[in-house]
Scaffold this motif. Sequence first.
Motif, mmCIF file in Angstrom:
data_model
loop_
_atom_site.group_PDB
_atom_site.id
_atom_site.type_symbol
_atom_site.label_atom_id
_atom_site.label_comp_id
_atom_site.label_asym_id
_atom_site.label_seq_id
_atom_site.Cartn_x
_atom_site.Cartn_y
_atom_site.Cartn_z
ATOM 1 N N LEU A 82 34.758 24.515 8.703
ATOM 2 C CA LEU A 82 34.793 23.049 8.788
ATOM 3 C C LEU A 82 33.499 22.436 8.264
ATOM 4 C CD1 LEU A 82 36.458 22.573 12.300
ATOM 5 C CD2 LEU A 82 37.544 22.385 10.052
ATOM 6 N N LEU A 83 32.370 23.072 8.586
ATOM 7 C CA LEU A 83 31.078 22.553 8.128
ATOM 8 C C LEU A 83 30.924 22.646 6.612
ATOM 9 C CD1 LEU A 83 28.737 23.931 10.929
ATOM 10 C CD2 LEU A 83 29.388 21.551 10.565
ATOM 11 N N ASP A 84 31.625 23.591 6.000
ATOM 12 C CA ASP A 84 31.573 23.742 4.546
ATOM 13 C C ASP A 84 32.362 22.650 3.813
ATOM 14 O OD1 ASP A 84 29.903 25.897 4.293
ATOM 15 O OD2 ASP A 84 31.512 27.387 4.287
ATOM 16 N N PHE A 109 41.567 14.976 20.276
ATOM 17 C CA PHE A 109 40.879 16.262 20.153
ATOM 18 C C PHE A 109 40.199 16.374 18.795
ATOM 19 C CE2 PHE A 109 41.150 20.634 18.454
ATOM 20 C CZ PHE A 109 40.196 21.230 19.264
ATOM 21 N N VAL A 110 40.906 16.033 17.744
ATOM 22 C CA VAL A 110 40.370 16.152 16.384
ATOM 23 C C VAL A 110 39.142 15.252 16.220
ATOM 24 C CG1 VAL A 110 40.839 15.767 13.933
ATOM 25 C CG2 VAL A 110 42.563 16.856 15.375
ATOM 26 N N SER A 111 39.237 13.998 16.663
ATOM 27 C CA SER A 111 38.098 13.090 16.484
ATOM 28 C C SER A 111 36.900 13.528 17.331
ATOM 29 C CB SER A 111 38.483 11.644 16.793
ATOM 30 O OG SER A 111 38.804 11.490 18.145
ATOM 31 N N ASP A 112 37.157 14.011 18.570
ATOM 32 C CA ASP A 112 36.058 14.514 19.411
ATOM 33 C C ASP A 112 35.417 15.755 18.793
ATOM 34 O OD1 ASP A 112 36.516 12.476 21.208
ATOM 35 O OD2 ASP A 112 37.544 13.743 22.689
ATOM 36 N N LEU A 113 36.238 16.638 18.236
ATOM 37 C CA LEU A 113 35.717 17.844 17.593
ATOM 38 C C LEU A 113 34.829 17.476 16.403
ATOM 39 C CD1 LEU A 113 35.572 20.919 17.220
ATOM 40 C CD2 LEU A 113 37.674 20.761 15.880
ATOM 41 N N LEU A 114 35.296 16.545 15.589
ATOM 42 C CA LEU A 114 34.507 16.124 14.430
ATOM 43 C C LEU A 114 33.188 15.487 14.863
ATOM 44 C CD1 LEU A 114 37.293 14.718 12.084
ATOM 45 C CD2 LEU A 114 36.226 16.987 12.055
ATOM 46 N N ASP A 115 33.207 14.727 15.951
ATOM 47 C CA ASP A 115 31.964 14.151 16.482
ATOM 48 C C ASP A 115 31.004 15.245 16.938
ATOM 49 O OD1 ASP A 115 32.798 11.556 16.020
ATOM 50 O OD2 ASP A 115 33.478 11.223 18.099
ATOM 51 N N LYS A 116 31.546 16.271 17.580
ATOM 52 C CA LYS A 116 30.700 17.343 18.117
ATOM 53 C C LYS A 116 30.087 18.214 17.015
ATOM 54 C CE LYS A 116 32.787 17.739 22.678
ATOM 55 N NZ LYS A 116 31.623 17.427 23.466
ATOM 56 N N ILE A 117 30.830 18.449 15.933
ATOM 57 C CA ILE A 117 30.267 19.327 14.898
ATOM 58 C C ILE A 117 29.360 18.573 13.927
ATOM 59 C CG2 ILE A 117 32.168 20.966 15.024
ATOM 60 C CD1 ILE A 117 33.132 19.906 12.324
ATOM 61 N N ARG A 118 29.412 17.264 13.965
ATOM 62 C CA ARG A 118 28.548 16.481 13.069
ATOM 63 C C ARG A 118 27.087 16.793 13.396
ATOM 64 N NH1 ARG A 118 30.903 11.815 13.937
ATOM 65 N NH2 ARG A 118 32.499 12.234 12.397
ATOM 66 N N GLY A 119 26.336 17.203 12.398
ATOM 67 C CA GLY A 119 24.925 17.525 12.592
ATOM 68 C C GLY A 119 24.659 18.979 12.952
ATOM 69 N N MET A 120 25.719 19.753 13.196
ATOM 70 C CA MET A 120 25.512 21.177 13.493
ATOM 71 C C MET A 120 25.187 21.924 12.209
ATOM 72 S SD MET A 120 28.377 22.250 16.288
ATOM 73 C CE MET A 120 27.527 23.681 16.927
ATOM 74 N N LYS A 122 25.416 25.541 9.953
ATOM 75 C CA LYS A 122 26.211 26.750 9.764
ATOM 76 C C LYS A 122 25.423 27.938 10.272
ATOM 77 C CE LYS A 122 28.463 28.584 6.283
ATOM 78 N NZ LYS A 122 28.861 28.924 4.945
ATOM 79 N N LEU A 123 26.087 28.881 10.905
ATOM 80 C CA LEU A 123 25.417 30.087 11.365
ATOM 81 C C LEU A 123 25.567 31.175 10.301
ATOM 82 C CD1 LEU A 123 26.332 30.407 15.149
ATOM 83 C CD2 LEU A 123 24.261 29.541 14.110
#
Length: 129
Positions: A82-84, A109-120, A122-123
């Motif tokens: 998703l981050l890619d 769920f989708v909008s909350d997930l996108l909010d949470k991964i914003r700024g993360m 990649k490992l």
Amino acid sequence: MAAVTSPETSPQPRVYFQTAAAGSTEEPEIPVRKQGRVTVKYDRKELRKRLNLEEWIIDQLTALYDCEEEAIPELEIDVDELLDMPSDDDRGARVKDLLIDCYKPTEDFVSDLLDKIRGMQKLTTPQKK
């Protein structure tokens, strides 16, 4: 009759253990605890964020599919994938595709997930120097 023998005249070999000298100031060597390999390669805060996110995803999927964690359909939400992706629209579409079998509304769920991964971050495994 058995004769008492001294250590020098005993026919059996003797085993002696090396001990520290009485006047020795040398301390026993204490092993240094090394940081785990995973936390050396990755930032500990990023790992914690990722773990919290994955636990949150499991909780949300359990609620969406109205079942226990073990009974959730086989699907994998790959955060690195998703981050890619170039945009939130692409990320949202990908997650919605994964949740196609879910009978409950997935928009929150989708909008909350996108909010949470914003700024993360990649490992990815860092390159050796």
